[in-house]
Design an enzyme around this catalytic site. Structure first.
Site, PDB file in Angstrom:
ATOM      1  CG  HIS A 190      -0.303   0.076   2.543  1.00 27.64           C
ATOM      2  ND1 HIS A 190       0.074   1.268   3.141  1.00 27.64           N
ATOM      3  CD2 HIS A 190       0.043  -0.908   3.420  1.00 27.64           C
ATOM      4  CE1 HIS A 190       0.620   1.013   4.325  1.00 27.64           C
ATOM      5  NE2 HIS A 190       0.603  -0.298   4.523  1.00 27.64           N
ATOM      6  CB  CYS A 235       0.870  -4.138   5.229  1.00 31.80           C
ATOM      7  SG  CYS A 235      -0.616  -5.138   5.520  1.00 31.80           S
TER       8      CYS A 235
END
Length: 576
Positions: free
Chosen positions: A457, A476
């Protein structure tokens, strides 16, 4: 007496002639005798071990199956090329370290002893020792199977070693089929060569390993003494040692200089080259961090390469003609097409407490202007304490609470929740942050669905990408140039031109976009590799995964040594 002597000489010559004939093509009774011995040895074996020579040998089910399927016929004896192929196998076993493997468990000493014994006896029925040949045959087949397995899928299972942190889809190698192919084709070398990872990154790292072993054989490189920081233009007696050190590792062309104590010119360029390939700030100054890396021994670097050759054996053989690869230890992302890197950027990965796992997936869609759903761990450890301390925290930071169930999906008002008793387990809904510049997911996230809830992301914290070591996320992967990556992934979807992409990135409501061409994603962990320019790279070990693997391999090596217990130990030695 002369007549008797002459008859003995003739008889002796006849025996030797017959032995030579049988050595080239042993008779059917001899071949069957060896097969009977193999069947007897396997018949007397326990479920897990067979006694051969002076050692208890771990008996792989594959070996038992292999001999049963061929009616217990010998593999390395009986055909004209059998002895030659056994010698080829021994060459591979002795050279196991060239692939970063250890040779413990192959029982090379016992094999050599039996080979010598069989050669001394010859193959004539009178001088022939069928039991020795049977034992030798089983040992060679066992060693082939073990080496083939280690070479193709590795020496340890990462899924067990790094429980919860590593999910490798290990290659399925049929070692019995490989052994059959080697026997039938008479090409042991070709079969074993094909079992090793075929990618250039494995082969190049293997070559570098041999180069570093040569450095080790001549005594390694010198240690650079500690002292003041070496800066461009300065003079210091240590520069001469530094030149020798960098020349030996290939960072400097020539070890000698007109002014050996002057830190200027080619030696500074060599330090910068060294710093780049060790993940250090390439400022050309020799400070504490650079000095520490310079003074790591060649043995440490050899071990590091061995560990990473092992990791390459855990990867799928085919990563995909077009794929994304994130090297967690290097904090980097690459997009690869047909073996060529077409995009490269820094990334931020998980902290040492919330490590980014290793696995492969398939990216299928993007989500622009995403909500950020707060994970339970972060809710419990971070958000709930903040909300209890400041009831205005939710509104000030654009959070809302969406109920898990019920007829309405309208947000739950914070006043409806007893914050003093609330826990992540009993929380009535999803705490999420609305899209916008405050959102930790930034403007877009890249989804390759998995049960670990890991994805790539964007990030509003741009300053973190300038750090050398980037372990700041909750697991992440934050990418520096998210808009460029999104544009690349959508370039074959004409409706997504630059204007539409810009609007989606800056929208206030989420939008999912399915990729017309999904792409493989591999999250890996390499602390040593050879880059596309043929330069060997080393990195630190942020998650201490090198240490864990090194300990596991050492334990396996020691266990392999212990399994070669002698007969009196296995059967019990009665003391006086």
């Amino acid at each position: 007496m002369k007549l008797v002597a002459s008859r003995l000489i003739v008889a002796g010559l006849f025996v030797l002639m017959m032995a030579a004939v049988v050595r080239a093509a042993p008779s059917e009774p001899v071949v069957r005798l060896v097969a009977d011995q193999i069947e007897d040895l396997l018949g007397r074996a326990t479920q897990e071990q067979v006694f051969l020579g002076d050692a208890w040998l771990p008996l792989f089910d594959q070996v038992r199956q292999f001999y049963q399927e061929r009616d217990f016929a010998a593999v390395w004896f009986g055909e004209s090329h059998s002895a030659e192929q056994a010698s080829v196998l021994m060459q591979f076993l002795r050279a196991a370290e060239e692939d970063g493997l250890h040779s413990q468990g192959y029982h090379l000493g016992l094999i050599e002893q039996l080979r010598s014994q069989v050669d001394d006896y010859g193959y004539h029925e009178v001088l022939f020792d069928s039991l020795a040949v049977a034992q030798l045959d089983l040992l060679l087949s066992h060693a082939f199977v073990l080496h083939a397995s280690r070479l193709s899928v590795g020496q340890v299972d990462p899924n067990e070693l790094y429980a919860g942190e590593w999910r490798a889809r290990l290659r399925r190698t049929d070692v019995v089929a490989a052994l059959n192919m080697a026997v039938q084709s008479g090409d042991v070398a070709g079969v074993l060569h094909d079992l090793a990872p075929a990618g250039s990154e494995y082969l190049h790292l293997r070559e570098e390993l041999q180069r570093y072993r040569l450095i080790q054989r001549v005594g390694g490189w010198p240690r650079v003494p500690e002292g003041e920081i070496l800066r461009r233009g300065g003079t210091d007696p240590r520069v001469a040692v530094l030149r020798q050190r960098l020349w030996m590792s290939g960072d400097l062309v020539a070890p000698d200089a007109e002014y050996p104590q002057l830190y200027q010119g080619d030696i500074v360029a060599a330090v910068v080259r060294f710093q780049r390939r060790h993940g250090l700030s390439p400022d050309g100054a020799v400070g504490p961090k650079t000095l520490a890396e310079l003074n790591r021994s060649v043995e440490e670097r050899i071990r590091q390469m061995e560990l990473n050759l092992e990791r390459r054996r855990w990867l799928p053989e085919d990563l995909g003609s077009r794929h994304i690869i994130v090297n967690i230890a290097d904090f980097s992302l690459q997009v690869v097409e047909q073996g060529r890197v077409v995009m490269h950027m820094p990334v931020v990965v998980g902290t040492t407490r919330r490590k980014t796992p290793v696995f492969s997936g398939r990216m299928t869609y993007l989500e622009f202007a995403p909500y950020w759903g707060v994970p339970p761990t972060i809710l419990q450890q971070d958000k709930l304490p903040r909300i209890r301390a400041d009831r205005g925290y939710l509104d000030a930071n654009h959070y809302e609470i969406i109920p898990w169930r019920g007829p309405s999906r309208d947000p739950i008002h914070p006043s409806e929740i007893d914050w003093q008793r609330a826990t992540a387990r009993t929380f009535p809904g999803l705490l999420r942050q609305r899209p916008g510049p405050w959102n930790p997911l930034g403007q877009v996230k890249f989804m390759f669905p998995n049960d670990l809830d890991i994805y790539l992301h964007d990030s509003p914290d741009r300053h973190l990408f300038n750090r050398r070591e980037r372990t700041f996320s909750s697991g992440c992967i934050r990418v520096e140039r998210a808009a460029d990556l999104a544009q690349y992934l959508l370039e074959d979807q004409p409706a997504w031109d630059c204007d539409r992409l810009h609007r989606a990135l800056n929208a206030s409501e989420p939008k999912q976009v399915t990729l017309r061409r999904p792409i493989a994603v591999h999250l890996v962990y390499f602390t040593a590799w050879v880059d596309n320019h043929g330069v060997v790279q080393f990195r630190s070990d942020p998650y201490q995964r090198d240490n864990v693997l090194a300990v596991a391999l050492d334990q396996q090596r020691n266990l392999s040594v212990q399994t070669a217990s002698f007969k009196h130990t296995a059967e019990g030695d009665v003391g006086n």
